[in-house]
Design an enzyme around this catalytic site. Structure first.
Site, short mmCIF file in Angstrom:
data_model
loop_
_atom_site.label_atom_id
_atom_site.label_comp_id
_atom_site.label_asym_id
_atom_site.label_seq_id
_atom_site.Cartn_x
_atom_site.Cartn_y
_atom_site.Cartn_z
N SER A 106 0.55 -1.16 0.14
CA SER A 106 -0.20 -0.33 -0.10
C SER A 106 1.04 1.37 0.16
O SER A 106 0.23 2.21 0.22
CB SER A 106 -1.00 0.10 1.60
OG SER A 106 -2.40 -0.10 0.44
N THR A 171 -4.77 -13.17 -3.11
CA THR A 171 -4.23 -14.23 -3.74
C THR A 171 -4.26 -13.63 -5.73
O THR A 171 -3.87 -14.47 -6.04
CB THR A 171 -4.41 -14.51 -3.76
OG1 THR A 171 -5.57 -15.40 -2.97
CG2 THR A 171 -3.54 -15.04 -2.04
N SER A 197 -10.37 1.33 2.04
CA SER A 197 -10.73 0.17 0.76
C SER A 197 -9.81 0.74 -0.38
O SER A 197 -9.52 1.42 -0.86
CB SER A 197 -12.63 0.50 0.30
OG SER A 197 -12.29 0.07 -0.87
N GLY A 329 2.40 -0.91 4.03
CA GLY A 329 1.96 -1.71 2.83
C GLY A 329 2.28 -3.28 3.27
O GLY A 329 2.96 -3.96 3.73
N SER A 355 4.23 -11.54 5.80
CA SER A 355 2.95 -10.09 5.03
C SER A 355 2.27 -9.13 6.66
O SER A 355 1.66 -8.55 6.02
CB SER A 355 1.95 -11.82 5.20
OG SER A 355 2.59 -12.49 3.91
#
Length: 376
Positions: A106, A171, A197, A329, A355
């Site tokens: 992000s 994914t 979002s 991110g 992650s």
């Protein structure tokens, strides 16, 4: 939604590129080196972490107890010269290095927001334009209406649009149009309220193409990457491999996800970059090199999102009273965080090759250790 005093640690299946807006109320953290080690000592994955910071304010940011080695092997901390000022480098674990390319998730949003605000400064669009004006007929259905949504609402995550990654799990590669179609089969959240979002920034990528005739990647390369000489940063499109050098990336279950189709994220999170490039980018952006003063103020204005988010940036107020700006991110196999003082003179980027952080509470502690004054 989480407040600025709560660290968001959503599972990847719920948020491909989750937003962290944490402030720790804990006691002052140990030195940066110790915290970087802790980032990867918990959890099941073969994780490693790296951090690069620079401070051109004249403040000593060297972690306590280091002896300034000139190289940084695994589990070491070093200081070195950098084009923007004095930096420090900390590393923990194996298989990761300071020069590595990695997926930034992000953090892509800050680049996209910068391009949109540059176009606004050039009078090629207005933040009060509706989505319908630029992308007619695309946002409709299940109570969604592009005529009621402005570009400002996309930039600030106040559009109410459903996050398409809640369906794809981050994914499944999708086109931008497919991502939007997934989103508009779900009713929106309350418009005007902050609701993070990824769909918002996929739409902004489409708006950039509509206004300029070029992809968001081409515009970002021309407007940001080339002028700042961010030679380690790229928008890979559909390329699944990382440029060299790079380490490995691991999912939460320990599986190797180094190769990844960036279309799982698109304009919401496809960026590939390096620690040094992110430090340089955020320093230049907050230092006023990419936007005129009026538009930088717009970017930092959190009133629309009720204090939670500006435009591609969010603030975190640390226990010592310092507020840092930046983004994080999260994408499969990578978690990245950049934070900087509002003038861009002191900036830190760290990343782990999984992650998420094993202990999410370490992130605000690390920011406090870096940006709050140290006492002996």
């Amino acid at each position: 939604m989480p407040t600025p005093r709560t660290l968001l640690a959503l599972p990847l299946s719920l948020a491909l590129l989750g937003l962290s807006t944490a402030v720790s109320q804990a006691h002052p953290a140990p030195d940066t080196k110790a915290l970087v080690r802790l980032l990867v000592t918990r959890g099941r994955t073969p994780a490693a972490a790296a951090l690069l910071a620079h401070d051109s304010t004249g403040v000593d940011t060297t972690p306590t107890g280091t002896d300034h080695p000139r190289t940084a092997p695994d589990d070491a901390t070093a200081t070195t010269d950098y084009a923007l000022g004095t930096t420090q480098y900390a590393q923990a674990g194996t298989g990761i290095s300071r020069a590595d390319h990695f997926r930034a998730g992000s953090i892509t949003k800050t680049f996209i927001a910068t391009v949109v605000l540059q176009l606004a400064a050039e009078h090629r669009l207005s933040l009060s334009d509706t989505v319908e004006q630029h992308l007619p007929g695309l946002v409709h259905g299940a109570g969604n209406d592009g005529r009621a949504l402005t570009l400002r609402s996309l930039l600030t995550h106040t559009s109410g649009l459903y996050d398409f990654t809640a369906v794809t799990g981050g994914t499944v590669p999708v086109t931008p149009t497919q991502a939007v179609r997934i989103a508009v089969t779900h009713p929106p959240a309350d418009r005007g309220r902050f609701s993070y979002s990824n769909t918002n920034y996929v739409l902004l990528g489409l708006v950039i193409r509509q206004v300029t005739g070029n992809s968001y990647a081409t515009e970002a390369e021309r407007r940001i990457l080339a002028p700042l000489r961010l030679t380690g940063t790229s928008f890979p499109g559909s390329r699944t491999t990382l440029p060299s050098p790079h380490g490995r990336a691991y999912a939460a279950d320990g599986s190797d996800v180094t190769d990844l189709d960036p279309r799982v994220a698109g304009a919401a999170g496809e960026l590939v970059t390096t620690l040094a490039d992110l430090d340089r980018f955020y320093s230049a952006l907050l230092g006023g090199q990419l936007l005129p003063p009026r538009w930088l103020r717009e970017m930092l204005d959190t009133r629309t999102a009720h204090g939670s988010y500006g435009m591609g940036l969010f603030p975190v107020k640390l226990p010592c009273g310092t507020t840092v700006w930046g983004h994080n991110g999260r994408i499969s196999g990578s978690y990245v965080r950049t934070a900087a003082t509002v003038d861009g003179r002191h900036v830190l980027t760290f990343r782990v090759n999984t992650s998420g952080i094993a202990d999410p509470g370490l992130e605000p502690a690390l920011l406090a250790a870096e940006f709050c004054p140290r006492t002996s």
